[in-house]
Design an enzyme around this catalytic site. Structure first.
Site, PDB file in Angstrom:
ATOM      1  N   HIS A 280      11.091  24.557  -9.887  1.00 49.63           N
ATOM      2  CA  HIS A 280      10.820  25.986 -10.087  1.00 49.63           C
ATOM      3  C   HIS A 280      11.369  26.476 -11.426  1.00 49.63           C
ATOM      4  O   HIS A 280      10.601  26.783 -12.329  1.00 49.63           O
ATOM      5  CB  HIS A 280      11.361  26.851  -8.941  1.00 49.63           C
ATOM      6  CG  HIS A 280      10.829  26.486  -7.606  1.00 49.63           C
ATOM      7  ND1 HIS A 280       9.472  26.450  -7.325  1.00 49.63           N
ATOM      8  CD2 HIS A 280      11.456  26.123  -6.449  1.00 49.63           C
ATOM      9  CE1 HIS A 280       9.297  26.087  -6.072  1.00 49.63           C
ATOM     10  NE2 HIS A 280      10.481  25.876  -5.515  1.00 49.63           N
TER      11      HIS A 280
ATOM     12  N   ASP B 218       4.832  22.213  -3.112  1.00 50.96           N
ATOM     13  CA  ASP B 218       5.972  22.840  -2.442  1.00 50.96           C
ATOM     14  C   ASP B 218       5.694  23.152  -0.978  1.00 50.96           C
ATOM     15  O   ASP B 218       5.679  22.261  -0.131  1.00 50.96           O
ATOM     16  CB  ASP B 218       6.392  24.091  -3.210  1.00 50.96           C
ATOM     17  CG  ASP B 218       7.760  24.614  -2.778  1.00 50.96           C
ATOM     18  OD1 ASP B 218       8.377  24.011  -1.890  1.00 50.96           O
ATOM     19  OD2 ASP B 218       8.208  25.630  -3.314  1.00 50.96           O
TER      20      ASP B 218
END
Length: 483
Positions: free
Chosen positions: A280, A331
């Site tokens: 991220h 994810d």
């Protein structure tokens, strides 16, 4: 005497590093790697003929069990922290048997969508109350079994998770994630490595699809001294991943406790090296960005999840310019489509900057392929001799791709345009269906949706434990359109 190849594939066109090459013949060795390549040659009898082909695509960051929440949290409002409560409910419901069903189905969806490798960021180690399963590594072996049955490469990123937050003990719903200490995690990791190695040795005629990496969940979940101990105890060649600066609150908490940002904390521990991938990295300071770039740390971005959870738009272009390779992941698996992740990376940049062409199509494909493979410790992946024989055939003449320049295909296609998928030289998916694997035999008509239906029905969902079982999906509802 040269051994006969396992198979030969002739590609009408091959797209690597932005260059389209016509008439490429790939010979595959018994080890599932490219043993020979010839360009601008005609097909020969016995070749398996493919159309437009890309190198294998890597899902650099996945939590397979999050797939159970797809389409079930959009009326809740809030942010990541509220969504996390629903995620914990799913985690509590899983057992090794249920996780095998879920992972098999999710990996199957990834495979037919064009992913040939996945990095599973895994921390569901024990029972929900923290007690151990009777079988050692039961949850980890469920993931490994699922990957082998589907035919996808798995980098199992076994994750240390020891705290509920900075200077905060584990919450009750986090007990099953923890090994109690850094030493406890390192010992279990070492035993798991031995178990997976022995398992692979017992399958000499199967491709080696499962490898073991490592992860620190985050600076929130692994105290500084524990991180130091794990960094010292892990073999240097093992790929290491960590969630980093996903939310502003993580940065604020780290500054309050340690007087440095999460990136600064890792830098002080000597963790910022090319073997590290940070996930991220949506909220970085200028100094953070320079530290990551200068040390060659990979940044694994997950555009569909970062958008879905409202996490923010990371500084991908600046990170790449500073020296950080960019990899891409799905994810939470609210979306499983490598082309939409590539597009999301570029579109996020356009929205943030107000300009187009922030990443070239070739750079996007490298992020989804070669740089993802490298982040997972899988080596080069450009379909050169010695590289893994992982290929993705894309329909260049569908309603979505018709008229697109071959070098810009990745910005026109979606997972619906994926045709045949080859992993370790073996055909494992064809037009939305699993083929030639154990999972294909378990799924009616090779349907990943049938596997997902069974997994979700068996596991239930947080608010509907006994969901009604839908009818078998029809082939027409499943397969990508050939139009």
């Amino acid at each position: 005497m040269t051994a006969a190849p396992l198979a030969t594939y002739w590609c009408e066109s091959l797209l690597v590093d932005g260059v389209v090459t016509a008439g490429v013949r790939l010979s595959i060795g018994a080890d599932g790697r490219i043993s020979g390549r010839a360009d601008d040659v005609p097909a020969e009898p016995g070749d398996i003929r493919l159309g437009t082909v890309l190198p294998g695509l890597a899902n650099a960051h996945s939590h397979a069990f999050h797939r159970a929440l797809r389409g079930r949290t959009h009326d809740q409002g809030g942010d990541f922290w509220r969504w996390r409560e629903s995620m914990y409910a799913v985690a509590r419901a899983l057992t090794p048997e249920r996780y095998l069903l879920m992972a098999r189905a999710v990996f199957a969806e990834m495979l037919v969508s064009g992913y040939t490798a996945v990095g599973e960021f895994h921390y569901l180690h024990h029972k929900a109350d923290g007690t151990r399963y009777p079988q050692a590594h039961a949850m980890e072996l469920a993931l490994a079994t699922a990957a082998r049955e589907v035919g996808i490469r798995l980098a199992l990123l076994d994750t240390s998770y020891l705290a509920g937050g900075l200077d905060t003990p584990l919450r009750p719903e986090q007990q099953g994630f923890s090994d109690g200490s850094a030493a406890g995690w390192l010992a279990r990791w070492a035993r798991l490595r031995e178990t997976l190695a022995a398992d692979a040795a017992g399958r000499p005629n199967e491709p080696a699809l499962v490898t073991l990496g490592a992860a620190l969940h985050s600076v929130r979940a692994v105290p500084r001294d524990a991180m130091r101990q794990i960094l010292a105890g892990l073999p240097a060649e093992v790929p290491l991943h960590i969630h980093l600066s996903e939310h502003p609150q993580e940065n604020a908490d780290c500054l309050a406790v340690h007087r440095v940002t999460p990136t600064g904390l890792l830098y002080g521990l000597g963790a910022l090296t090319p073997r590290l991938s940070v996930v991220h990295a949506s909220h970085l300071s200028d100094d953070d960005l320079r530290m990551l770039g200068r040390t060659g740390v990979t940044v694994a971005m997950c555009p569909s999840t970062e958008a879905d959870l409202g996490d923010g738009i990371g500084r991908a272009r600046e990170l790449a310019a500073a020296g950080s390779p960019i990899a891409l992941g799905s994810d939470q698996n609210a979306v499983i489509d490598p082309f939409l992740e590539m597009r999301g990376l570029e579109m996020g940049e356009r929205l943030a900057s107000g300009s187009r062409g922030r990443f070239t199509p070739a750079a996007l494909l490298r992020a989804a392929g070669a740089d993802g493979y490298a982040a997972l410790g899988l080596g080069p992946a450009r379909l050169a001799p010695g590289d893994p024989a992982d290929l993705v055939e894309v329909d260049a003449h569908s309603i979505r791709t018709m008229g697109a320049r071959p070098d810009q295909l990745v910005l026109a296609a979606t997972a619906a345009d994926v045709r045949r998928v080859i992993v370790a030289g073996r055909l494992v998916a064809d037009t939305g269906r699993l083929v030639g694997t154990a999972a294909a035999a378990l799924a009616p008509r090779g349907s990943p949706a049938a596997l997902l239906r069974d997994a979700l029905d068996t596991r239930g969902t947080p608010d509907t434990p006994d969901a009604r079982r839908p009818a078998d999906p029809t082939p027409s509802a499943e397969a990508p359109s050939p139009a």
